[in-house]
Design an enzyme around this catalytic site. Structure first.
Site: not given
Ligand code: UDX
Ligand code: UDX
Length: 442
Positions: A121, A150, A152, A249, A252, A260, A263
């Site tokens: 992102t 996605l 988690e 979503f 409560a 995500c 951030k």
């Molecule tokens: C992702 C996206 O990239 C972020 O922008 C989005 O908003 C959320 O999801 P995520 O997969 O959760 O991030 O990140 P993280 O679990 O920190 O994994 C990043 C991986 O990239 C790490 O395993 C790190 O070792 C690797 N990495 C990082 C590289 O291989 N090369 C680099 O230069 C930096």
């Molecule tokens: C989010 C986005 O949904 C997904 O599309 C991708 O961009 C990554 O970021 P993620 O952060 O993995 O996914 O989980 P999500 O299910 O979106 O929940 C985010 C937070 O909101 C969690 O803390 C969850 O507990 C909270 N949540 C979500 C609530 O409190 N109530 C809801 O109804 C839904």
């Protein structure tokens, strides 16, 4: 089609593995050698339901490989996805150094004509800026943007059955390659939305900010429910039946967390402010969610008679949501810290047995199961909505605790269920009525 994914975090690993499941040859690259070694040994560095089976299946089929050298990983690839992290800087902006670094390393080793696709992102304009950055270094690369959606805990399902795929492209070549990559989704009639780079980048931020706002909204409505005796779960159902609103979503809880929403809302706000645009709703969402954590700690204190000093508090679930081991920006961090500062003796059980959690809560004991951590507890607090907490034997639990107080910040129990177990119950946006007078009509 040979696909490479750089970064094997929550997004990159799921994406790479699912592309292999589509039938493509996939190379996953990560500079973290121990992660790559673990993957090559058959281990999975993250907790994500269904991922382990797909990894072993596609690894065994020879469609999936893991390497730590970017040069080796991108050689011969037709398309390379960048899925490295984009953490928040202290001023709220996104740290793009990993993206630029990965783009340069990729562009230096990739085949001529290989497409570079940013999946991380990134603020609007970044994909174009990366292209220009490479051009300035004498590398004419085609750059596209394909955001991830996605969740988690449900990431494999979200990847295999997305509502839509957003594709920011600048060339016919990029459109052609990306159409092939996502062709397997045609069977589900998944819309592939091709647009320009900036629109694709903003679509991602706008989607996450909107979902975060929805969660913050229902949490504020929950507060109002508590003040007037309405039931927030039922309000959410009533609202969600309107297709214009949608039923997702609106659950409560203790506030949103994760890697995500916090951030992305802050990066979007920062990006808009730089342009003199006031995203007042996004700002308010960030503020509201920050306050929520403080208020949840106060709610627990108040339920415990405003004194937790020396009291045994059992905490069930600390990850930011269920079905993940991810602790990034979890509301539990602030809530548990506040309780510990007030002198509570805390014990934690989390079904993910998250290493991140053990690190964050060093010094706080973890139990092996929900029942054991509740032995002798003055209060039991549910912070994460893990399925296994939905079916706790509350009568057995009541036999173990010192004081039957259940504080459920995820509303996973119905009021009548708790009524019959003898627990005093405190949830969000619902008022607990005395025994035999549960508000529900079921
Ligand atoms: C992702 C996206 O990239 C972020 O922008 C989005 O908003 C959320 O999801 P995520 O997969 O959760 O991030 O990140 P993280 O679990 O920190 O994994 C990043 C991986 O990239 C790490 O395993 C790190 O070792 C690797 N990495 C990082 C590289 O291989 N090369 C680099 O230069 C930096
Ligand atoms: C989010 C986005 O949904 C997904 O599309 C991708 O961009 C990554 O970021 P993620 O952060 O993995 O996914 O989980 P999500 O299910 O979106 O929940 C985010 C937070 O909101 C969690 O803390 C969850 O507990 C909270 N949540 C979500 C609530 O409190 N109530 C809801 O109804 C839904």
């Amino acid at each position: 089609m040979r696909i490479t994914v750089v970064g094997t975090g929550y997004v990159g690993l799921v994406s790479g593995v699912c592309f292999a499941e589509f039938g493509f040859n996939v190379t996953c690259v990560d500079k973290n050698k121990s992660k790559i070694e673990e993957l090559n040994r058959g281990g999975v560095p993250i907790y994500e339901p269904g991922l382990d089976k797909l990894i072993s299946k596609n690894f065994a089929a020879g469609r999936l490989r893991f390497v730590s050298e970017i040069e080796e990983g991108v050689r011969n690839a037709d398309i390379i996805f960048i899925a490295v992290g984009t953490p928040s800087r202290s001023d709220g902006s996104a740290d793009l150094s990993y993206v630029y670094q990965a783009a340069e390393e990729i562009a230096r080793s990739a085949n001529n004509g290989a497409l570079i696709v940013i999946k991380s992102t990134v603020p609007v304009g970044t994909s174009g800026a990366v292209k220009k950055f490479l051009l300035d270094k004498g590398i004419d690369a085609d750059v596209a943007f394909n955001p991830e959606f996605l969740k988690e805990g449900a990431a494999v399902e979200d990847f295999m059955h997305p509502d839509r795929v957003i594709l920011g492209v600048e060339s016919k070549n990029a459109k052609r390659i990306l159409s092939q990559v996502y062709r397997p989704l045609y069977v589900f009639n998944t819309p592939l939305v091709f647009t320009d780079l900036e629109t694709a980048e903003l679509s991602k931020y706008a989607s996450n900010a909107f979902l975060a706002m929805k969660v913050a909204f229902i949490n504020e409505i929950a507060d109002l429910c508590e003040s007037c005796g309405a039931d927030v779960n039922e309000v959410a159902i009533a609202m969600g039946l309107d297709k214009r609103i949608g039923d997702k979503f609106l659950q409560a809880g203790p506030g949103y967390g994760g890697s995500c929403f916090p951030k992305d809302t802050s990066a979007l706000n920062h990006f808009a402010a730089e342009r003199g645009v006031n995203l007042s709703l996004v700002k308010e969402t960030i503020r509201s969610n920050g306050d929520r954590r403080k208020r949840m700690a106060e709610k627990i204190l108040s339920a415990c008679g405003n004194n937790v000093r020396g009291k045994n508090i059992a905490v069930l679930g600390v990850t930011f949501k269920a079905n993940t081991d991810d602790m990034r920006d979890s509301p539990s961090i602030d809530i548990i810290k506040a309780l510990a500062e007030h002198g509570a003796h805390i014990k934690i059980y989390d079904p993910s047995f998250s290493g991140q959690a053990a690190e964050i809560f060093r010094g706080i004991p973890f139990g092996d199961n929900a029942y054991d951590v509740c032995n002798g507890a003055d209060a039991v607090i549910i912070l994460t909505d893990w399925s296994e907490f939905r079916a706790l034997n509350l009568k057995e639990l009541n036999g173990r605790v010192k004081n039957p107080l259940l504080i459920d910040l995820r509303n996973i129990y119905t009021l009548s269920e708790v009524n019959s177990s003898g627990f005093n119950y405190c949830s969000v946006g619902r008022v607990f009525k005395k025994l035999g007078a549960a508000k529900e009509t079921e």
